[in-house]
Design an enzyme around this catalytic site. Structure first.
Site, PDB file in Angstrom:
ATOM      1  N   LEU A 177     -16.588  64.619  38.999  1.00 56.55           N
ATOM      2  CA  LEU A 177     -15.501  63.687  39.579  1.00 56.55           C
ATOM      3  C   LEU A 177     -15.852  63.378  40.708  1.00 56.55           C
ATOM      4  O   LEU A 177     -14.699  62.526  40.937  1.00 56.55           O
ATOM      5  CB  LEU A 177     -14.609  64.795  39.340  1.00 56.55           C
ATOM      6  CG  LEU A 177     -13.842  65.506  38.247  1.00 56.55           C
ATOM      7  CD1 LEU A 177     -12.422  66.743  38.656  1.00 56.55           C
ATOM      8  CD2 LEU A 177     -12.409  64.415  37.848  1.00 56.55           C
ATOM      9  N   ASP A 195     -25.297  66.477  26.862  1.00 53.53           N
ATOM     10  CA  ASP A 195     -25.375  66.215  28.148  1.00 53.53           C
ATOM     11  C   ASP A 195     -23.968  66.533  29.066  1.00 53.53           C
ATOM     12  O   ASP A 195     -24.159  65.438  30.463  1.00 53.53           O
ATOM     13  CB  ASP A 195     -26.007  65.097  28.549  1.00 53.53           C
ATOM     14  CG  ASP A 195     -27.850  65.630  28.296  1.00 53.53           C
ATOM     15  OD1 ASP A 195     -28.450  65.877  28.769  1.00 53.53           O
ATOM     16  OD2 ASP A 195     -27.741  64.236  27.127  1.00 53.53           O
ATOM     17  N   GLY A 237     -22.672  69.039  30.470  1.00 50.87           N
ATOM     18  CA  GLY A 237     -21.936  69.446  31.459  1.00 50.87           C
ATOM     19  C   GLY A 237     -21.867  71.406  31.224  1.00 50.87           C
ATOM     20  O   GLY A 237     -20.472  71.603  31.906  1.00 50.87           O
ATOM     21  N   HIS A 259     -29.477  72.458  29.382  1.00 47.63           N
ATOM     22  CA  HIS A 259     -28.003  73.289  30.485  1.00 47.63           C
ATOM     23  C   HIS A 259     -28.544  72.730  31.595  1.00 47.63           C
ATOM     24  O   HIS A 259     -28.770  74.626  31.965  1.00 47.63           O
ATOM     25  CB  HIS A 259     -27.289  74.011  29.400  1.00 47.63           C
ATOM     26  CG  HIS A 259     -26.975  73.543  28.311  1.00 47.63           C
ATOM     27  ND1 HIS A 259     -26.543  74.215  27.550  1.00 47.63           N
ATOM     28  CD2 HIS A 259     -26.976  72.301  27.592  1.00 47.63           C
ATOM     29  CE1 HIS A 259     -25.891  74.061  26.465  1.00 47.63           C
ATOM     30  NE2 HIS A 259     -26.085  73.097  26.226  1.00 47.63           N
TER      31      HIS A 259
END
Length: 414
Positions: free
Chosen positions: A342, A14, A16, A44
């Protein structure tokens, strides 16, 4: 960045990976996405505007029109694959199966494997391993038995052999009904003590024959042929911390998550290995998690992951630099990073534990990690900190769920 790229997760899954593969496929021409481990348990997520798909067996470059090849290391579940194809068609992908090729030697995951997997996990009760309940472990385990000449009563990889195993069914068998029926009959008999005998083998044979006629089944070095035509992106499943050899048993996957399979498929061709990490740690289900923090879970709600009946609950915590370094070392090193999430603010990182990670190969790392207290510090700039800590550049960034939130960065000149 090399002509070919290997994308793998540095956590418990998980991280990304799907969005990173999608970004790479959208950024430059790619001949094919190659799946090199795992099976139908992969999940995904790729978001492109109003379109969202959770890729399981198709490669995550599909929304960019990039074909998928399922290598011999992938466990193929035709029923789930057909359902995924219909879901992609609903998103506007024209005839998704035309974008798919499969190695004839890939093992088949059948409803018999799935039922056996769930029966074992149910029997474990509160000691569940955290299986996805998709039959992955049983497919791999049954495939080992004939090679090892296993007999009833023996214990293979921690599981008792209940009956007489036969050769495992493969994708290539789907075009040969007589051979396939014999293998499925043997499989059903073998698992009957665990699952009962309610499987209609003739129906499975007919379904798999139709499947063989709908996809392109390949033999020989298909990956080599594709690599000679153009750039490939190898899409890993799960995360290195769940690897069958380097993960923390018993909370592992029956799959080689490290780059070994991809490198073997490439032969002598070079590839850039990109390790994917979030800016914080996550895992799904049971197993040690030193930096778990319910405040992190509350602050970063998850859009595309939830509690699974077999897999267990969704968990989150602070970035774990100790396990990140462990994962990189397990891969034999990486060439670059992809950093996702982020947009998560006010981050911390565990730079060490209250005791050093054991280096003895015989050490029980699962027990060790279960009782650790992390030493946390602020993580003000994840990209700079991660580049300095691991000594490799960040080549892909993600600051949200959508493709528009991802960027493929040019590598710094050497």
């Amino acid at each position: 960045m090399d002509r070919h790229v290997i994308v793998l997760g540095l956590g418990f899954g998980d991280e990304g990976k799907g969005a990173v593969v999608d970004a790479l496929c959208h950024d430059r021409p790619v001949t094919s996405v190659i799946r090199f481990n795992g099976g139908a348990q992969a999940a995904h997520n790729v978001v492109v505007g109003h379109r969202h798909h959770t890729f399981s067996q198709f490669g995550s470059g599909t929304l960019s029109g990039v074909p998928t090849h399922l290598s011999r290391h992938v466990l193929v579940e035709p029923i789930a694959l057909a359902a995924e194809s219909r879901a992609l068609a609903d998103l506007g992908v024209a005839d998704p199966l035309r974008l798919l090729s499969i190695d004839a030697d890939a093992l088949l995951t059948t409803p018999i494997h799935v039922a056996a997997n769930r029966a074992r996990e149910d029997a474990r009760g509160h000691a569940r391993h955290g299986s996805c309940g998709k039959g992955i472990g049983e497919t791999t385990w049954y495939g080992l038995l004939a090679d090892r000449g296993a007999a009833p009563g023996q214990v293979v990889e921690g599981q008792e052999v209940l009956g007489v195993p036969g050769p495992p069914p493969t994708v290539g068998d789907c075009a040969h009904p007589t051979a396939l029926r014999a293998k499925l009959d043997a499989l059903a008999r073998f698992y009957a003590p665990l699952t009962g005998d309610g499987f209609a083998v003739d129906d499975l044979v007919a379904l798999y024959r139709d499947f063989a006629g709908a996809v392109r089944v390949t033999t020989g070095d298909e990956v080599g042929r594709l690599a000679d035509r153009g750039p490939l992106v190898f899409e890993g499943a799960q995360g290195v911390l769940l690897d069958q050899w380097r993960g923390f048993h018993p909370h592992t996957t029956w799959s080689t998550v490290t780059p070994d399979n991809a490198r073997a498929l490439l032969g002598r061709r070079h590839a850039t290995v990109i390790g994917v990490t979030r800016t914080y740690q996550t895992r799904h289900g049971a197993g040690p998690f030193p930096t778990e923090d319910h405040d992190v879970l509350a602050r970063f709600p998850e859009r595309h992951n939830d509690t699974g009946h077999y897999q267990g609950s969704w968990r989150a915590g602070h970035l774990d630099a100790v396990l990140l370094r462990y994962a990189v070392d397990a891969c034999g090193g990486i060439d670059a990073l992809a950093v996702t999430h982020l947009d998560a603010p006010d981050l911390k990182v565990a730079t060490a534990y209250d005791a050093p990670l054991p280096t003895d190969p015989a050490a029980d790392l699962t027990a060790f990690l279960t009782h650790r207290t992390p030493l946390l510090t602020a993580l003000p700039d994840p990209l700079t900190w991660l580049e300095n800590h691991l000594g490799v550049p960040v080549l892909v960034t993600g600051a949200g769920p959508d493709r528009a939130d991802y960027a493929v960065r040019a590598p710094a000149p050497r």
